[in-house]
Structure formats: structure tokens, C-alpha cells
Enzyme design. Structure first.
Site, short mmCIF file in Angstrom:
data_model
loop_
_atom_site.label_atom_id
_atom_site.label_comp_id
_atom_site.label_asym_id
_atom_site.label_seq_id
_atom_site.Cartn_x
_atom_site.Cartn_y
_atom_site.Cartn_z
N LYS A 11 0.83 -1.21 0.00
CA LYS A 11 0.00 0.00 0.00
C LYS A 11 0.87 1.26 0.00
CE LYS A 11 0.75 1.63 4.32
NZ LYS A 11 1.62 2.76 4.44
N PRO A 96 9.65 -4.74 -0.24
CA PRO A 96 10.76 -4.42 0.67
C PRO A 96 10.30 -4.35 2.13
CG PRO A 96 10.78 -2.95 -1.23
CD PRO A 96 9.51 -3.75 -1.32
N GLY A 100 7.70 1.19 4.65
CA GLY A 100 6.53 2.08 4.56
C GLY A 100 5.48 1.58 3.60
N LEU A 101 5.61 0.31 3.17
CA LEU A 101 4.71 -0.25 2.15
C LEU A 101 3.75 -1.29 2.73
CD1 LEU A 101 7.43 -0.67 -0.64
CD2 LEU A 101 5.59 1.02 -0.61
N GLY A 103 4.25 -4.28 3.92
CA GLY A 103 4.45 -5.64 3.43
C GLY A 103 4.01 -6.71 4.42
N GLY A 104 4.36 -6.53 5.69
CA GLY A 104 3.96 -7.51 6.71
C GLY A 104 2.45 -7.55 6.88
N ASP A 138 -2.74 -1.49 9.68
CA ASP A 138 -2.87 -1.47 8.22
C ASP A 138 -3.47 -2.75 7.65
OD1 ASP A 138 -1.70 1.04 8.01
OD2 ASP A 138 0.32 0.26 7.65
O1 C5P Z 1 -0.74 -1.30 14.34
P1 C5P Z 1 0.70 -1.62 14.12
O2 C5P Z 1 1.18 -2.74 15.02
O3 C5P Z 1 1.04 -1.89 12.69
O4 C5P Z 1 1.51 -0.33 14.53
C1 C5P Z 1 2.91 -0.34 14.70
C2 C5P Z 1 3.32 0.88 15.47
O5 C5P Z 1 3.12 2.06 14.67
C3 C5P Z 1 2.54 1.13 16.74
O6 C5P Z 1 3.08 0.42 17.82
C4 C5P Z 1 2.71 2.64 16.91
O7 C5P Z 1 3.99 2.94 17.43
C5 C5P Z 1 2.70 3.14 15.47
N1 C5P Z 1 1.35 3.58 15.04
C6 C5P Z 1 0.82 4.73 15.58
N2 C5P Z 1 -0.42 5.15 15.19
C7 C5P Z 1 -1.11 4.47 14.23
C8 C5P Z 1 -0.57 3.31 13.66
C9 C5P Z 1 0.67 2.88 14.07
O8 C5P Z 1 1.44 5.37 16.43
N3 C5P Z 1 -2.31 4.93 13.86
#
Ligand code: C5P
Length: 309
Positions: A11, A96, A100-101, A103-104, A138
Site C-alpha cells: 500500500k 521491501p 513504509g509499504l 508488506g507484513g 494497516d
Molecule cells: O498497528 P501496528 O502494530 O502496525 O503499529 C505499529 C506501530 O506504529 C505502533 O506500535 C505505533 O507505534 C505506530 N502507530 C501509531 N499510530 C497508528 C498506527 C501505528 O502510532 N495509527
């Protein structure tokens, strides 16, 4: 033995407005997501227990254990269905890592679809989206796909239909950035006054302008309104990204933007031909670019592509 194959789409964020940190550590977002035709592939095969294999260009550097988001997705779906997670997952990594994409998150979304089919669960889509949100902010969008506005921590979605896909060239970085580090840097810069406060028009005119550009499929209009409030933090942690953005503009991109928390940069092209031309110009201008350049366009989210029984 049945094998189910699903594609996991990366994305981009066409707009990313970030509010202040919430009490749960997340940030309130107003974002416009798009999935693109850069895919990992997830294969799910019946097996006595949950195992994970990683292949592909970006397999090295990812954990192949139960902390991997694909393995966590299979375990969560099985737990929700009250069954044992009897599957071997093979993830072919072409997106990659820490780029920032998402992928996971894409792998997790594709795993939910593939295992749901393999185990014949027929989980309603709303339930799959709820499970997806438990795996990461995401993941619901990676399941939803297309173009959508995301609010909350990114998990509340509203589709934004458009007549045609946009075309992009992605410049991945040889370096990585972790999402929490970039959000943390944005908070730090905002406290110091080194980053703009949250866009008060988030959810209002700027986001609306992106949605309007998507609704008419006009890349010039989109180029004028692309916005990412995390970019300043990614640039603070990796100042060399400024040169990457300059390189894309010099090669003739309509606009350039940091993807999500970076460090990948995305460059908007007028059409498929322009995207190919742009990629060619980038390679010619800098033949030693240290990571593979990707030509891609808007596409659907996680999707099943094969069932072999
Ligand atoms: O939700 P996810 O585990 O992918 O988020 C990873 C990290 O990104 C979170 O622990 C947080 O530090 C940051 N994050 C955030 N606000 C969001 C999404 C992600 O601060 N809306």
C-alpha cells in the site's frame, strides 16, 4: 493436498494526516490508502502444524517464527474458529521490508484469506476485517484494497471509488525505518516546534481534495494535493531521502512522496507509459541505485489467485 495461493498487495498513502498520540500509544489518523500491484505471494498448504517458510528477494531479515505477522494471522484465524492451525505457509517476499509499504500487513491479510479458504471456514468479511484489526493498523486496509479513507488508527475504512488506477514508480531505500521510530520522531519534532502541528483540515479540505482527484482519476490534480505528515519525521531520521525526492522530480515525476513511515519514496506518473519512462530516467541518471526500482499502479487488495487440490 490442497494448496491455496493468495496475493498480498503493498500500500501507499495518498494522504496521511497524523493527530497527537492517544493514551493507547497509537496516533489518530486521517489517511487515504491505495493498494498497488506490487505483491508478495502467500501459499497455504495443509500440514500437521503451523510452519512458515520464507522465499523471494526480501526473505532474509524476516523472522520465520511465530512472531511473523503471517504466522500470527493463521494462528488468530484458527483460534477464532476453534480449530488447530494446521498449515504450512510459504511467503514469497517481493515487497521491501520496513519500507513504509505495509508488506507484513499485506502478508497477514493474504494469509487470512488463504487459510479461510484452506480450512473451509467461510468467515464473513466483517469478521475477517475485525481479526485483521487485531493484527495491525494497516491489515484491514490490506484486506479491503482499492482506494479508501482510513480513520481511527487506520482500521476504520470507507471506499473511494475512481475510474482508473494511478501509475507510480517506487524507489525503495537500502536502509529501513521502523514505524514506531518514525511516529516517535514526529512527536518529538512537534514538541520542539520542528514539525507542523496536525493538519486541522484533516478529514476536511485536504483529504477531500485527494478523494476528489481519485474520484475523477486525474493524476495532475492528485499530484497537487499528495500529503504525508510523517514525511518530515522520516526525513529527519534519514536526511538523504531529500535527495531521493529530488531525483524523482528531476526525472520528471508529477509529484513525489515518502510512502507511509518511509523510507520508500513514490513518484506519481501521468500514465503507464510515463511511469516506464520515469523509471528509465531514474536508472539512467543514477545507474548505481542500490535497491530495485519498482513500476506499479493502483490495484486490488489481498486476493485469492489459485486453489489446487
Ligand atoms: O498497528 P501496528 O502494530 O502496525 O503499529 C505499529 C506501530 O506504529 C505502533 O506500535 C505505533 O507505534 C505506530 N502507530 C501509531 N499510530 C497508528 C498506527 C501505528 O502510532 N495509527
Amino acid at each position: 493436498m490442497t494448496t491455496v495461493t493468495a496475493l498480498a498487495a503493498a500500500k501507499l498513502n495518498l494522504y496521511l494526516g497524523v493527530g497527537p498520540p492517544r493514551s493507547d500509544g497509537y496516533h489518530e489518523l486521517n489517511t487515504v490508502f491505495t493498494t498497488v500491484s506490487l505483491h508478495d505471494e502467500v501459499r497455504a498448504q495443509a500440514a500437521p502444524a503451523l510452519t512458515l517458510q520464507l522465499t523471494g528477494r526480501y526473505a532474509a531479515g524476516l523472522p520465520a517464527d511465530d512472531t511473523n505477522l503471517a504466522a500470527r494471522a493463521a494462528a488468530l484465524l484458527a483460534r477464532a474458529a476453534g480449530i488447530a492451525p494446521r498449515v504450512t505457509l510459504t511467503v514469497n517476499k517481493q515487497i521491501p521490508l520496513a519500507a513504509g509499504l505495509a508488506g507484513g500487513s499485506a502478508d497477514a491479510a493474504a494469509t487470512l484469506l488463504a487459510c479461510d479458504e484452506l480450512w473451509q471456514l467461510r468467515t464473513p468479511r466483517e469478521e475477517l476485517l475485525t481479526l485483521a484489526a487485531q493484527l495491525g493498523s494497516d491489515v484491514p486496509f490490506c484486506l479491503h484494497g482499492g482506494v479508501a479513507v482510513g480513520t481511527g488508527r487506520g482500521e476504520a475504512l470507507r471506499a473511494v471509488p475512481g475510474p482508473r488506477p494511478f501509475h507510480w514508480v517506487l524507489l525503495p531505500s537500502p536502509d529501513q525505518l521502523t514505524t514506531p521510530a518514525v511516529y516517535g520522531e514526529l512527536d518529538r519534532l512537534r514538541v520542539l516546534g520542528g514539525a507542523a502541528a496536525p493538519d486541522v483540515t484533516s478529514g476536511g479540505s485536504s483529504l477531500a481534495a485527494v478523494c476528489d482527484a481519485v474520484a475523477v482519476g486525474d493524476p495532475d490534480r492528485l499530484a497537487a494535493v499528495l500529503r504525508n505528515e510523517l514525511a518530515v519525521a522520516a526525513l529527519s531520521l534519514q536526511p538523504q531521502l531529500a535527495q531521493t525526492l529530488d531525483a524523482g522530480r528531476a526525472a520528471g515525476a508529477l509529484a513525489g512522496a515518502v510512502c507511509g513511515s518511509g523510507p520508500t519514496c513514490a513518484f506519481l506518473a501521468a500514465d503507464a507509459w510515463h511511469a516506464a519512462h520515469l523509471a528509465h530516467a531514474l536508472v539512467s541518471n543514477d545507474p548505481g541505485w542500490p535497491a530495485p526500482i519498482v513500476v506499479t499502479s493502483g490495484g486490488h487488495g489481498a486476493s485469492l489467485v489459485g486453489i489446487l487440490s
